[in-house]
Write an enzyme that holds these catalytic residues in place. Sequence first.
Site, PDB file in Angstrom:
ATOM      1  N   HIS A  80       2.190   2.048   5.865  1.00  0.00           N
ATOM      2  CA  HIS A  80       3.287   1.193   5.411  1.00  0.00           C
ATOM      3  C   HIS A  80       4.621   1.944   5.458  1.00  0.00           C
ATOM      4  O   HIS A  80       5.436   1.860   4.537  1.00  0.00           O
ATOM      5  CB  HIS A  80       2.998   0.703   3.989  1.00  0.00           C
ATOM      6  N   ARG A  85      -2.499  -9.753   2.435  1.00  0.00           N
ATOM      7  CA  ARG A  85      -2.972 -10.622   1.355  1.00  0.00           C
ATOM      8  C   ARG A  85      -4.323 -11.236   1.683  1.00  0.00           C
ATOM      9  O   ARG A  85      -4.578 -11.626   2.817  1.00  0.00           O
ATOM     10  CB  ARG A  85      -1.937 -11.730   1.108  1.00  0.00           C
ATOM     11  N   ASP A  95       9.320 -11.090   6.304  1.00  0.00           N
ATOM     12  CA  ASP A  95       8.102 -10.587   5.681  1.00  0.00           C
ATOM     13  C   ASP A  95       7.001 -11.390   6.338  1.00  0.00           C
ATOM     14  O   ASP A  95       6.421 -12.293   5.729  1.00  0.00           O
ATOM     15  CB  ASP A  95       8.138 -10.775   4.168  1.00  0.00           C
ATOM     16  N   GLU A 124       3.695  -2.699  10.102  1.00  0.00           N
ATOM     17  CA  GLU A 124       2.325  -2.459   9.666  1.00  0.00           C
ATOM     18  C   GLU A 124       1.340  -2.984  10.710  1.00  0.00           C
ATOM     19  O   GLU A 124       1.127  -4.188  10.829  1.00  0.00           O
ATOM     20  CB  GLU A 124       2.093  -3.138   8.321  1.00  0.00           C
TER      21      GLU A 124
END
Length: 345
Positions: A180, A80, A250, A311
């Site tokens: 990913h 992000r 996450d 990732e």
Amino acid sequence: MDIARVPFGYFKGEPVTKYVLTNDNGVQAGILDFAGLLQSFKVPTKDGGKADMVLTSENLDEFTNNGFCTNRLIGRVAGRIAHGEFKVFGKDFKLEQNEGENTLHGGTNGFYNHIWHVDSTDVSDDRASITLSLTLSEKDDTFPGTIHVTATYTLDDDDNLTLKFAATTDSDTIFNPTNHTYWNMAHADAKTVDDLTLQVNSKYHLAVDGGKIPTGEKVANAGTPFDFEKLTRLGDALKKMASTKENGFDDIWEVEPSLTKPVATLEDKASGRKMELYSDRNGLVMYTMNSDDKAVYNHGQVHPHLGIAMEAQTLPDAPHHPEFGDITLRPNEEKTYTIKWHVEY
């Protein structure tokens, strides 16, 4: 060593091809020209068959009908970017905001949403490789400059699969890609990653706000569910996260970059299958597929915690936190990043 080509459906009316790299030990990596997607990573089993180390499907639609970027290449910038804006070398830029007010995984037209050009395939005595390339302009993905990216997957006879990114640009921009892929090397009908064990070469994870944007604070892992200094059963760690909004991980770990010492190790003790992850960058984002979205993840199955995405990248939102690392890319410069997976079986 061998490379085979297999038709793999259509994306937006264009044909997609799978390239199957096979080494002399019978290990196979299936790479799609769509999104540079790692469609399969198969290893021999003790009964003479093959087992996939990653979540997979033989139907392209089952990779493209969800928003979870399953097994695809991600960029220009993974993770992000707060408020979809950043400054580089004194210039302000505004990006497409595709997750609330933030930019996620390069926006809706990032690396993961294109068929890449196959520049070359190569087979030698001890390795097979494929090089894919993609060129994106600001009109394509809202990031500044026209970027040309190559992604080379190489499978060798030591059972390493290496992914090397390289990029050039005609204007100042930023570049922080990843892969990913979702992993679960347990027996084929395992509904979760609970019985896998995980070790991460990390002492800190990043504090984040409600939108999963790093605050800049680094939090010690010791004594928290984020502590994977020793091999830890994932189910035990996930149980400690059951009361969180995400019902799982996450999250972002700061890791010690190394292409010789594993950044992380994921293991299934029952089968003896193991994956060691190496990276030359300082971040590892792990997502334990916390959703029970009806999108198809793995041969028609869908369960929370069915797989774990690992990732490897520079710590996310680096433009707002210079101490996280330099992801700038300038004209007349080539920037490269390497991720490597070693498998045992």
